[in-house]
Write an enzyme that holds these catalytic residues in place. Structure first.
Site, mmCIF file in Angstrom:
data_model
loop_
_atom_site.group_PDB
_atom_site.id
_atom_site.type_symbol
_atom_site.label_atom_id
_atom_site.label_comp_id
_atom_site.label_asym_id
_atom_site.label_seq_id
_atom_site.Cartn_x
_atom_site.Cartn_y
_atom_site.Cartn_z
ATOM 1 N N CYS A 197 -34.860 -13.725 120.953
ATOM 2 C CA CYS A 197 -35.834 -14.669 121.504
ATOM 3 C C CYS A 197 -36.864 -15.042 120.444
ATOM 4 C CB CYS A 197 -36.537 -14.070 122.720
ATOM 5 S SG CYS A 197 -35.437 -13.427 123.998
ATOM 6 N N CYS A 220 -38.239 -9.350 122.084
ATOM 7 C CA CYS A 220 -36.792 -9.560 121.938
ATOM 8 C C CYS A 220 -36.543 -10.294 120.627
ATOM 9 C CB CYS A 220 -36.271 -10.371 123.124
ATOM 10 S SG CYS A 220 -34.647 -11.118 122.890
#
Length: 430
Positions: free
Chosen positions: A358, A355
């Site tokens: 992230c 991600c």
């Protein structure tokens, strides 16, 4: 089979009902390895430091972070990246400044790109950076693939990234410390040492684990506090998800580990707070500027930064870093280097996160913690900073390290503040 499923469902319902009646996050008392207590941290952070810190982090110097989100994972093959729209990061472009945002539009929908003037200013910023020994990889600062990201327009929150790939990241991170119930050779550093769990672990190794656990806890609090509660065609609503918070921290739902994780968050807070206090002389140097090309704003923000650091120094119950590496000089030096290399590898694991949002916040927070450790390990160099600007100091922090240090602490400070919000929400349910 249906009967087994029903019994399991009834059991889970009973556990969740029991969780409603517990205030598992109402931590009190002293923190292990510290002279401090939870109540002192809560009062200091929530009432004094948090509001000023948030104001500082909204300034241009601290809101732009340079990062390379396209580096390949150095440890295993990442077969795919998160395709969810909330995993995406919107970097700044080199065109013109356009703000397309209305009262109904969420910040992440804003189109924010650089004007030529801003781009030229950012290029000048790099002239103020110096290299030094680091705990994190520095490729991002020099890589042609790096881009500036506006942190305010790419906030850390729940993205939907989960499952085996996400767990692989944290499993790999925890494998980078020596606190296992069996002998383990770390595979990520050539010729690395073999660690065996002992009945009494040294404070340095115990502290290292608690820092990683505290960082993990802080990230989980952010995801629970900014959770996607409603994703309908006419609105996207973000807010506190108490059930998610329980799953991650309730004692009975985590085999007793949840409250320990929260206490490790406080330990991480004290470590980074101590680093800020120790770094004050560096930022007090007349030659140091929060340079953005706007002299009046830069001076005001430096004064605000110094005010925050003076506040950090005034904290009454600081962590005593002299308890670390206080034994045999040779063994202490080796242990310090082992921990530095372990943390260096953890920063490299961030390039394996599928991600992108992230990955962005993971890289920033690990670099921020690495910078805090660098400060604590450089106390003598900081104390010996030259009085004259004509002398080159032996201790330096680059712009990237400064931005990550303050933003990482801002995330920890926010987590401590969010715990107060979750306590209130849990109290309302009882």
């Amino acid at each position: 089979m249906k009967l087994v499923f029903l019994l399991l469902l009834l059991f889970l319902l009973q556990v969740f009902r029991a969780a409603h009646g517990r205030c598992f996050c109402q931590l009190t008392g002293d923190l292990d390895d510290c002279t401090c207590d939870v109540e002192t941290v809560d009062g200091f952070n929530n009432d004094q430091l948090f509001p000023k810190l948030q104001t500082l982090l909204e300034s241009d110097y601290f809101r732009f972070y340079k990062v390379n989100l396209n580096k390949p994972c150095p440890f295993w093959t990442v077969t795919s990246h998160c395709g969810l729209r909330d995993c995406a990061v919107k970097p700044c472009s080199d065109v013109s400044l356009i703000y397309l945002q209305t009262a109904e539009t969420e910040p992440n929908d804003a189109l924010y790109v650089f004007s030529n003037e801003t781009r030229e200013a950012l290029l000048k910023w790099s002239k103020h950076d110096d290299e030094a020994e680091r705990f994190c990889v520095v490729d991002d600062e020099e890589s042609p693939d790096s881009q500036y990201v506006d942190l305010l327009l790419n906030p850390e929150r729940f993205t939907g990234y989960k499952g085996p790939e996400a767990w692989q990241i944290w499993n790999s991170i925890y494998e980078e410390n020596c606190f296992k119930p069996f002998s383990i050779k770390r595979p990520l550093i050539p010729n690395s040492f073999v660690c065996v769990r002992l009945s009494g672990q040294c404070v340095e190794k115990r502290a290292f684990y608690r820092l990683i656990s505290g960082l993990h806890s802080s990230i989980n609090i952010h995801l629970s506090a900014r959770y996607l509660l409603d994703d309908s065609w006419f609105q996207r609503k973000w807010g506190h998800n108490v059930s998610e918070f329980r799953l991650r921290f309730d004692s009975e739902l985590t085999s007793g580990e949840g409250p320990k994780r929260l206490r490790n968050l406080y330990f991480l807070y004290l470590i980074e707070l101590r680093a800020l206090a120790k770094a004050l002389p560096f930022f007090q140097q007349p030659s140091f500027r929060l340079y953005t090309g706007k002299p009046e704003e830069d001076q005001n923000h430096k004064e605000l930064l110094l005010d925050i650091l003076q506040m950090a120094r005034s904290f009454p119950l600081h962590f005593d870093e002299t308890s670390l590496f206080a034994g045999n000089e040779k063994e202490a030096a080796q242990l310090k280097e082992d921990i530095r290399l372990a943390f260096l590898n953890i920063s490299r694991i961030m390039d394996c996160v599928g991600c992108f949002k992230c990955r962005l916040w993971g890289k920033l927070q690990t670099q921020g913690l690495g910078t805090a450790l660098k400060i604590l390990f450089s106390a003598q160099q900081i104390e010996a900073l030259p009085k004259s600007s004509e002398q080159r100091p032996s201790f330096q922090l680059s712009r990237q390290e400064i931005v990550s240090l303050l933003n990482a602490f801002g995330r920890i400070s926010t987590s401590i503040r969010e715990l107060e919000n979750f306590r209130s929400l849990l109290a309302e349910e009882r």
